[in-house]
Structures are given as structure tokens and as C-alpha cells.
Design a protein around this motif. Structure first.
Motif, mmCIF file in Angstrom:
data_model
loop_
_atom_site.group_PDB
_atom_site.id
_atom_site.type_symbol
_atom_site.label_atom_id
_atom_site.label_comp_id
_atom_site.label_asym_id
_atom_site.label_seq_id
_atom_site.Cartn_x
_atom_site.Cartn_y
_atom_site.Cartn_z
ATOM 1 N N VAL A 14 31.401 -23.304 -18.118
ATOM 2 C CA VAL A 14 32.349 -23.108 -19.220
ATOM 3 C C VAL A 14 32.504 -24.411 -20.016
ATOM 4 C CG1 VAL A 14 33.605 -21.225 -18.090
ATOM 5 C CG2 VAL A 14 34.340 -23.581 -17.692
ATOM 6 N N ARG A 15 31.621 -25.370 -19.723
ATOM 7 C CA ARG A 15 31.649 -26.645 -20.429
ATOM 8 C C ARG A 15 31.260 -26.409 -21.895
ATOM 9 N NH1 ARG A 15 28.579 -30.782 -21.598
ATOM 10 N NH2 ARG A 15 26.646 -29.698 -21.088
ATOM 11 N N PRO A 16 32.055 -26.915 -22.855
ATOM 12 C CA PRO A 16 31.666 -26.706 -24.256
ATOM 13 C C PRO A 16 30.260 -27.270 -24.490
ATOM 14 C CG PRO A 16 33.901 -27.570 -24.107
ATOM 15 C CD PRO A 16 33.334 -27.645 -22.715
ATOM 16 N N GLY A 17 29.418 -26.496 -25.149
ATOM 17 C CA GLY A 17 28.045 -26.931 -25.433
ATOM 18 C C GLY A 17 27.153 -26.943 -24.209
ATOM 19 N N ASN A 18 27.488 -26.139 -23.220
ATOM 20 C CA ASN A 18 26.725 -26.202 -21.960
ATOM 21 C C ASN A 18 25.284 -25.720 -22.091
ATOM 22 O OD1 ASN A 18 26.500 -23.291 -20.665
ATOM 23 N ND2 ASN A 18 28.554 -23.411 -21.591
ATOM 24 N N TYR A 19 24.426 -26.353 -21.264
ATOM 25 C CA TYR A 19 22.990 -26.028 -21.278
ATOM 26 C C TYR A 19 22.701 -24.708 -20.566
ATOM 27 C CZ TYR A 19 21.970 -30.629 -23.168
ATOM 28 O OH TYR A 19 21.902 -31.735 -23.992
ATOM 29 N N THR A 20 23.560 -24.337 -19.655
ATOM 30 C CA THR A 20 23.355 -23.064 -18.941
ATOM 31 C C THR A 20 23.304 -21.916 -19.954
ATOM 32 O OG1 THR A 20 24.493 -23.933 -17.006
ATOM 33 C CG2 THR A 20 24.326 -21.541 -17.161
ATOM 34 N N ALA A 21 24.226 -21.946 -20.917
ATOM 35 C CA ALA A 21 24.271 -20.881 -21.935
ATOM 36 C C ALA A 21 23.029 -20.919 -22.816
ATOM 37 C CB ALA A 21 25.540 -21.014 -22.772
ATOM 38 N N THR A 77 23.232 -20.573 -13.375
ATOM 39 C CA THR A 77 24.219 -21.572 -12.942
ATOM 40 C C THR A 77 23.769 -22.987 -13.272
ATOM 41 O OG1 THR A 77 25.521 -22.411 -11.072
ATOM 42 C CG2 THR A 77 23.235 -21.806 -10.605
ATOM 43 N N PRO A 78 24.737 -23.851 -13.554
ATOM 44 C CA PRO A 78 24.400 -25.272 -13.603
ATOM 45 C C PRO A 78 24.412 -25.829 -12.174
ATOM 46 C CG PRO A 78 26.726 -24.991 -14.100
ATOM 47 C CD PRO A 78 26.170 -23.613 -13.854
ATOM 48 N N GLU A 79 23.742 -26.946 -11.974
ATOM 49 C CA GLU A 79 23.859 -27.644 -10.690
ATOM 50 C C GLU A 79 25.046 -28.595 -10.815
ATOM 51 O OE1 GLU A 79 21.261 -27.793 -8.046
ATOM 52 O OE2 GLU A 79 21.611 -29.737 -7.115
ATOM 53 N N TYR A 80 26.062 -28.344 -10.018
ATOM 54 C CA TYR A 80 27.223 -29.230 -9.982
ATOM 55 C C TYR A 80 27.404 -29.716 -8.541
ATOM 56 C CZ TYR A 80 29.007 -27.668 -14.640
ATOM 57 O OH TYR A 80 29.179 -27.404 -15.980
ATOM 58 N N HIS A 81 27.357 -31.015 -8.366
ATOM 59 C CA HIS A 81 27.570 -31.614 -7.042
ATOM 60 C C HIS A 81 26.723 -30.947 -5.964
ATOM 61 C CE1 HIS A 81 31.579 -33.016 -8.862
ATOM 62 N NE2 HIS A 81 30.686 -33.971 -8.929
ATOM 63 N N GLY A 82 25.460 -30.803 -6.284
ATOM 64 C CA GLY A 82 24.501 -30.318 -5.287
ATOM 65 C C GLY A 82 24.602 -28.849 -4.953
ATOM 66 N N SER A 83 25.284 -28.083 -5.793
ATOM 67 C CA SER A 83 25.356 -26.645 -5.536
ATOM 68 C C SER A 83 25.591 -25.902 -6.852
ATOM 69 C CB SER A 83 26.460 -26.325 -4.527
ATOM 70 O OG SER A 83 26.367 -24.960 -4.132
ATOM 71 N N GLY A 110 18.695 -21.558 -12.799
ATOM 72 C CA GLY A 110 19.553 -22.728 -12.581
ATOM 73 C C GLY A 110 19.100 -23.888 -13.450
ATOM 74 N N VAL A 111 20.057 -24.643 -13.981
ATOM 75 C CA VAL A 111 19.703 -25.809 -14.785
ATOM 76 C C VAL A 111 20.435 -27.038 -14.256
ATOM 77 C CG1 VAL A 111 19.396 -24.327 -16.828
ATOM 78 C CG2 VAL A 111 21.511 -25.628 -16.584
ATOM 79 N N ALA A 112 19.748 -28.182 -14.358
ATOM 80 C CA ALA A 112 20.341 -29.416 -13.859
ATOM 81 C C ALA A 112 19.904 -30.594 -14.708
ATOM 82 C CB ALA A 112 19.918 -29.652 -12.416
ATOM 83 N N ALA A 113 20.776 -31.586 -14.777
ATOM 84 C CA ALA A 113 20.416 -32.817 -15.484
ATOM 85 C C ALA A 113 19.417 -33.615 -14.645
ATOM 86 C CB ALA A 113 21.666 -33.649 -15.742
ATOM 87 N N GLY A 145 16.067 -31.858 -15.589
ATOM 88 C CA GLY A 145 16.189 -32.660 -16.815
ATOM 89 C C GLY A 145 16.495 -31.797 -18.033
ATOM 90 N N VAL A 146 17.428 -30.888 -17.853
ATOM 91 C CA VAL A 146 17.655 -29.846 -18.877
ATOM 92 C C VAL A 146 18.034 -30.420 -20.242
ATOM 93 C CG1 VAL A 146 20.100 -29.421 -18.256
ATOM 94 C CG2 VAL A 146 18.735 -27.591 -19.282
ATOM 95 N N GLN A 147 18.696 -31.580 -20.256
ATOM 96 C CA GLN A 147 19.138 -32.149 -21.537
ATOM 97 C C GLN A 147 17.950 -32.589 -22.396
ATOM 98 O OE1 GLN A 147 19.431 -33.428 -18.585
ATOM 99 N NE2 GLN A 147 18.951 -35.603 -18.581
HETATM 100 C C1 LIG Z 1 31.066 -31.587 -12.208
HETATM 101 C C2 LIG Z 1 29.616 -31.832 -12.476
HETATM 102 C C3 LIG Z 1 28.772 -32.087 -11.414
HETATM 103 C C4 LIG Z 1 27.407 -32.296 -11.620
HETATM 104 N N1 LIG Z 1 26.577 -32.478 -10.556
HETATM 105 C C5 LIG Z 1 25.247 -32.568 -10.751
HETATM 106 C C6 LIG Z 1 24.340 -32.636 -9.648
HETATM 107 O O1 LIG Z 1 24.719 -32.619 -8.496
HETATM 108 N N2 LIG Z 1 23.020 -32.708 -9.921
HETATM 109 C C7 LIG Z 1 22.521 -32.720 -11.206
HETATM 110 O O2 LIG Z 1 21.307 -32.769 -11.401
HETATM 111 N N3 LIG Z 1 23.358 -32.648 -12.264
HETATM 112 C C8 LIG Z 1 24.693 -32.554 -12.069
HETATM 113 N N4 LIG Z 1 25.548 -32.431 -13.136
HETATM 114 C C9 LIG Z 1 24.986 -32.391 -14.478
HETATM 115 C C10 LIG Z 1 24.690 -30.947 -14.891
HETATM 116 O O3 LIG Z 1 23.598 -30.460 -14.158
HETATM 117 C C11 LIG Z 1 24.438 -30.957 -16.371
HETATM 118 O O4 LIG Z 1 25.699 -31.057 -17.035
HETATM 119 C C12 LIG Z 1 23.616 -29.820 -16.906
HETATM 120 O O5 LIG Z 1 23.660 -29.901 -18.305
HETATM 121 C C13 LIG Z 1 24.046 -28.422 -16.506
HETATM 122 O O6 LIG Z 1 25.397 -28.171 -16.744
HETATM 123 P P1 LIG Z 1 25.957 -27.421 -18.053
HETATM 124 O O7 LIG Z 1 25.373 -26.046 -18.066
HETATM 125 O O8 LIG Z 1 27.429 -27.420 -17.861
HETATM 126 O O9 LIG Z 1 25.470 -28.197 -19.243
HETATM 127 C C14 LIG Z 1 26.898 -32.268 -12.943
HETATM 128 C C15 LIG Z 1 27.774 -32.034 -14.014
HETATM 129 C C16 LIG Z 1 29.115 -31.805 -13.789
HETATM 130 C C17 LIG Z 1 30.019 -31.521 -14.966
#
Ligand SMILES: Cc1cc2nc3c(=O)[nH]c(=O)nc-3n(C[C@H](O)[C@H](O)[C@H](O)COP(=O)(O)O)c2cc1C
Length: 199
Positions: A14-21, A77-83, A110-113, A145-147
Motif C-alpha cells: 500500500v506504499r504510494p508509488g509501489n513497485y508491486t502494483a 507481494t513485495p519482499e519486506y524484512h525477508g518475507s 514477488g518483487v524486491a529491491a 532489483g525491482v527499482q
Molecule cells: C518495511 C520494508 C521492508 C523491506 N525489506 C526488504 C527486504 O527484506 N529485502 C529486500 O530486498 N527489500 C526490502 N524492502 C524494499 C522493497 O522490496 C522495495 O520497496 C520494493 O520496491 C518492493 O516494495 P513496494 O512494492 O512497496 O515498492 C523493504 C521495504 C520496506 C518498506
């Protein structure tokens, strides 16, 4: 064309401008190209209660109904804190017990930074979806490296990533065509136009 099919797509950020969307929009675009009806669910527009609190709220009930009516579901889903995100877990908590996901084909994205992508999120999400009875399809897609894969306007700038994201939609369509739609067609034949069972 995937006749009679309807896919529900749910994003877990629900992050504004999120990459998941942004990634999910590509999967939706692929469904549209293949003339498959879909509905996007953005949890940011819903007021979902915490588990055990007011499970029959309007938004929770409508969410369950939308998923229950779907032929298949795409969870991103985004990856947040390893899940996977707590937002995605809250969506799942609100899908009921037994879950509206039970028996549904579910494709995961799933997308992750980070460089290792969303593998850990996808494994955890697949495990929970299986636990609630969903048919988790093989071929979950993780974007690392979704960004760097999307520009500021949300356009994908990496053709290989785009192809993999679109495959989430095609996998689901192909599975439904092969395994779910024949069942729907057969049931319609048996029930006939009146909806009553024959013979
Ligand atoms: C609370 C939080 C935790 C995060 N933890 C990780 C992580 O464990 N691994 C990772 O690769 N990126 C992590 N990120 C970065 C996200 O993967 C990144 O913001 C990516 O764009 C996907 O999230 P989004 O859809 O909200 O943009 C984290 C971001 C947030 C806000």
C-alpha cells in the motif's frame, strides 16, 4: 480467449508509488490481451480489520465474495524484512476460515529491491496459500532489483523481466483452460440451461 474465466489480482503493497502494483499491472495487461476478465484488488482502498475483529465488515465480506467468485487468483507481494508483506497476510486473514482461496488456482509474483529477489517471500506465501487449501501453481516469478526494472512512470524497462511477469498471467490462464474450464463447461452441460441437474 479464456471464456467464462475471471481472475482476481491482489497487490500486497500500500506504499504510494509501489513497485508491486507496477508489476501486477503488467500481469493484468497480459490477461486483457488474452481477453480474460480480471478484477484488481488494491488493499489501500479497503478497510480490512485485524484478524478476529469484525470479520463480517463490509470490505472483508466483499473481498471474500470477489475471491470466491474468481476462477483464479494472482497474488503479488513485495519482499519486506525477508518475507511477504503484512498487508498480504491481512488480506489472507480476511479471506475466511475456511478460506475463499481453498481449491483456487493461485499464481504468485514477488518483487524486491534486493539482489536475491523475493524468493523468501514467495516460499513463505506459497506455504501459507497451500495451508489454506489453494492450488499454488508452479512458476512463481521473483523480480530482483525491482527499482531498476521500472521507470518513474511505472513502465518496465527490462524486456526479460517483463516477459517473466507476463508469464504469471499466461501460466494461470493455461492452467485454468486445461483443468478448470473443462470442469465448468462439463457442469454447464450437465445442468443444462435451467441450472437443474439432469439425469
Ligand atoms: C518495511 C520494508 C521492508 C523491506 N525489506 C526488504 C527486504 O527484506 N529485502 C529486500 O530486498 N527489500 C526490502 N524492502 C524494499 C522493497 O522490496 C522495495 O520497496 C520494493 O520496491 C518492493 O516494495 P513496494 O512494492 O512497496 O515498492 C523493504 C521495504 C520496506 C518498506
Amino acid at each position: 480467449m479464456a471464456e467464462g474465466m475471471k481472475v482476481v489480482l491482489i497487490g500486497g503493497s500500500v506504499r504510494p508509488g509501489n513497485y508491486t502494483a507496477m508489476a501486477l499491472a503488467l500481469a493484468a495487461d497480459e490477461l486483457g490481451k488474452r481477453e480474460t476478465a480480471y478484477e484488481m484488488v488494491d488493499p489501500a482502498t479497503l478497510s480490512l480489520p485485524f484478524p478476529g475483529v469484525n470479520p463480517d465488515s463490509k470490505d472483508a465480506r466483499e473481498l471474500r465474495e470477489r475471491v470466491a467468485e474468481a476462477t483464479g487468483v494472482i497474488l503479488a507481494t513485495p519482499e519486506y524484512h525477508g518475507s511477504f508483506s503484512s498487508v498480504m497476510k491481512l488480506v489472507i486473514e480476511n479471506l475466511g476460515f475456511p478460506s475463499a482461496l481453498a481449491g483456487k488456482p493461485v499464481a504468485l509474483l514477488g518483487v524486491a529491491a534486493g539482489q536475491i529477489g523475493a524468493i523468501k517471500s514467495l516460499e513463505a506465501l506459497a506455504s501459507i496459500c497451500t495451508h489454506v487449501g489453494a492450488l499454488v501453481l508452479p512458476g512463481a516469478v521473483s523480480v530482483a532489483g525491482v527499482q531498476k526494472a521500472f521507470d518513474r512512470e511505472g513502465r518496465c524497462v527490462d524486456a526479460e523481466v517483463e516477459k517473466r511477469i507476463r508469464s504469471v498471467a499466461t501460466n494461470l490462464i493455461e492452467y485454468a483452460r486445461g483443468s478448470i474450464c473443462p470442469r465448468i463447461a462439463l457442469e454447464a452441460m450437465v445442468r443444462g440451461a435451467t441450472g437443474e441437474m439432469r439425469g
